[in-house]
Write a protein that holds these residues in place. Sequence first.
Motif, PDB file in Angstrom:
ATOM      1  N   LYS A  17      64.635  23.827  93.110  1.00 10.88           N
ATOM      2  CA  LYS A  17      64.431  22.487  93.173  1.00 10.88           C
ATOM      3  C   LYS A  17      63.562  21.870  94.062  1.00 10.88           C
ATOM      4  CE  LYS A  17      68.760  21.202  94.893  1.00 10.88           C
ATOM      5  NZ  LYS A  17      69.958  20.671  95.242  1.00 10.88           N
ATOM      6  N   CYS A  18      62.347  20.969  93.717  1.00 12.33           N
ATOM      7  CA  CYS A  18      61.507  20.641  94.461  1.00 12.33           C
ATOM      8  C   CYS A  18      60.763  19.296  94.225  1.00 12.33           C
ATOM      9  CB  CYS A  18      60.271  21.490  94.456  1.00 12.33           C
ATOM     10  SG  CYS A  18      59.550  21.994  92.985  1.00 12.33           S
ATOM     11  N   GLY A  19      60.040  18.944  95.158  1.00 10.79           N
ATOM     12  CA  GLY A  19      59.190  17.607  94.887  1.00 10.79           C
ATOM     13  C   GLY A  19      57.953  17.758  95.422  1.00 10.79           C
ATOM     14  N   PHE A  20      56.830  17.193  95.041  1.00  9.37           N
ATOM     15  CA  PHE A  20      55.666  17.495  95.595  1.00  9.37           C
ATOM     16  C   PHE A  20      54.718  16.313  94.597  1.00  9.37           C
ATOM     17  CE2 PHE A  20      56.062  19.979  91.583  1.00  9.37           C
ATOM     18  CZ  PHE A  20      54.830  19.788  91.096  1.00  9.37           C
ATOM     19  N   TYR A  21      53.413  16.166  95.157  1.00  7.64           N
ATOM     20  CA  TYR A  21      52.442  15.225  94.482  1.00  7.64           C
ATOM     21  C   TYR A  21      51.141  15.731  94.235  1.00  7.64           C
ATOM     22  CZ  TYR A  21      50.203  14.480  98.920  1.00  7.64           C
ATOM     23  OH  TYR A  21      49.375  14.661 100.119  1.00  7.64           O
ATOM     24  N   GLY A 112      57.673   3.578  95.799  1.00  8.36           N
ATOM     25  CA  GLY A 112      58.109   2.548  96.862  1.00  8.36           C
ATOM     26  C   GLY A 112      59.694   2.770  97.165  1.00  8.36           C
ATOM     27  N   MET A 113      60.438   2.841  95.875  1.00 12.64           N
ATOM     28  CA  MET A 113      61.916   3.108  95.932  1.00 12.64           C
ATOM     29  C   MET A 113      62.287   4.071  95.244  1.00 12.64           C
ATOM     30  SD  MET A 113      63.017  -0.901  96.334  1.00 12.64           S
ATOM     31  CE  MET A 113      64.610  -0.740  96.932  1.00 12.64           C
ATOM     32  N   PRO A 114      62.149   5.695  95.354  1.00 11.57           N
ATOM     33  CA  PRO A 114      62.655   6.564  94.585  1.00 11.57           C
ATOM     34  C   PRO A 114      64.060   7.113  94.655  1.00 11.57           C
ATOM     35  CG  PRO A 114      61.361   7.305  96.410  1.00 11.57           C
ATOM     36  CD  PRO A 114      61.177   5.858  96.506  1.00 11.57           C
ATOM     37  N   GLU A 115      64.826   6.591  95.525  1.00  7.42           N
ATOM     38  CA  GLU A 115      65.902   7.086  95.715  1.00  7.42           C
ATOM     39  C   GLU A 115      66.857   7.314  94.576  1.00  7.42           C
ATOM     40  OE1 GLU A 115      64.322   5.514  99.741  1.00  7.42           O
ATOM     41  OE2 GLU A 115      64.557   4.518  97.787  1.00  7.42           O
ATOM     42  N   GLU A 116      66.920   6.319  93.823  1.00  2.00           N
ATOM     43  CA  GLU A 116      67.809   6.060  92.693  1.00  2.00           C
ATOM     44  C   GLU A 116      67.634   7.053  91.714  1.00  2.00           C
ATOM     45  OE1 GLU A 116      69.296   2.877  89.148  1.00  2.00           O
ATOM     46  OE2 GLU A 116      69.002   1.925  91.417  1.00  2.00           O
ATOM     47  N   GLN A 117      66.066   7.224  91.407  1.00  2.30           N
ATOM     48  CA  GLN A 117      65.814   8.226  90.381  1.00  2.30           C
ATOM     49  C   GLN A 117      65.961   9.543  90.800  1.00  2.30           C
ATOM     50  OE1 GLN A 117      61.734   7.828  89.103  1.00  2.30           O
ATOM     51  NE2 GLN A 117      61.849   9.495  87.756  1.00  2.30           N
ATOM     52  N   ILE A 118      65.786   9.962  92.110  1.00  2.00           N
ATOM     53  CA  ILE A 118      65.935  11.220  92.822  1.00  2.00           C
ATOM     54  C   ILE A 118      67.468  11.588  92.619  1.00  2.00           C
ATOM     55  CG2 ILE A 118      65.974  12.590  95.021  1.00  2.00           C
ATOM     56  CD1 ILE A 118      63.161  11.005  95.559  1.00  2.00           C
ATOM     57  N   ASN A 119      68.344  10.694  93.289  1.00  2.00           N
ATOM     58  CA  ASN A 119      69.793  10.844  93.396  1.00  2.00           C
ATOM     59  C   ASN A 119      70.313  11.160  91.405  1.00  2.00           C
ATOM     60  OD1 ASN A 119      69.699  10.240  95.736  1.00  2.00           O
ATOM     61  ND2 ASN A 119      70.665   8.146  95.676  1.00  2.00           N
ATOM     62  N   LYS A 120      69.789  10.516  90.780  1.00  2.00           N
ATOM     63  CA  LYS A 120      70.120  10.426  89.367  1.00  2.00           C
ATOM     64  C   LYS A 120      69.648  11.964  88.939  1.00  2.00           C
ATOM     65  CE  LYS A 120      70.128   8.775  84.778  1.00  2.00           C
ATOM     66  NZ  LYS A 120      69.690   7.713  83.850  1.00  2.00           N
TER      67      LYS A 120
END
Length: 131
Positions: A17-21, A112-120
């Motif tokens: 599980k990861c996130g990067f740019y 700017g507001m990624p929390e909802e997408q990350i949570n889902k």
Amino acid sequence: MDELKSAHKNCEISCDKCGFYITQSSHYFEEIKKQNEEDYFVMMDDFTNYLYSTKLYLQKNSIDSAFKSLSINECPILQFGNFSLEISNIQSPYIFIIYQKDKTPEILQDIGMPEEQINKYFNLKNPKIPK
């Protein structure tokens, strides 16, 4: 995590599980700067803050996150197990990707507001908020 756990010589990403740019080419940034230099610096400052906030949110929720980027020039197409993601045509200064093994990777739509997408995406029922 200081570096993305990946073998990106051949643009393959391997993590549970990861996130990067991914960052654009220097030519892309030069073109944006030419359009409006004052707005350019404000935009870059905002993006830097959004990237850092996203990194903290992922870390707080036990998801590997790398603040070290890959270059769109190095990796125009990324390979995630059986999935590939072409990023070469995306017009954004930074392309933030979230990935969980055996799932299709996703590009964060609203940095700017990624929390909802990350949570889902990661199925976070009670996400932790960084302070």
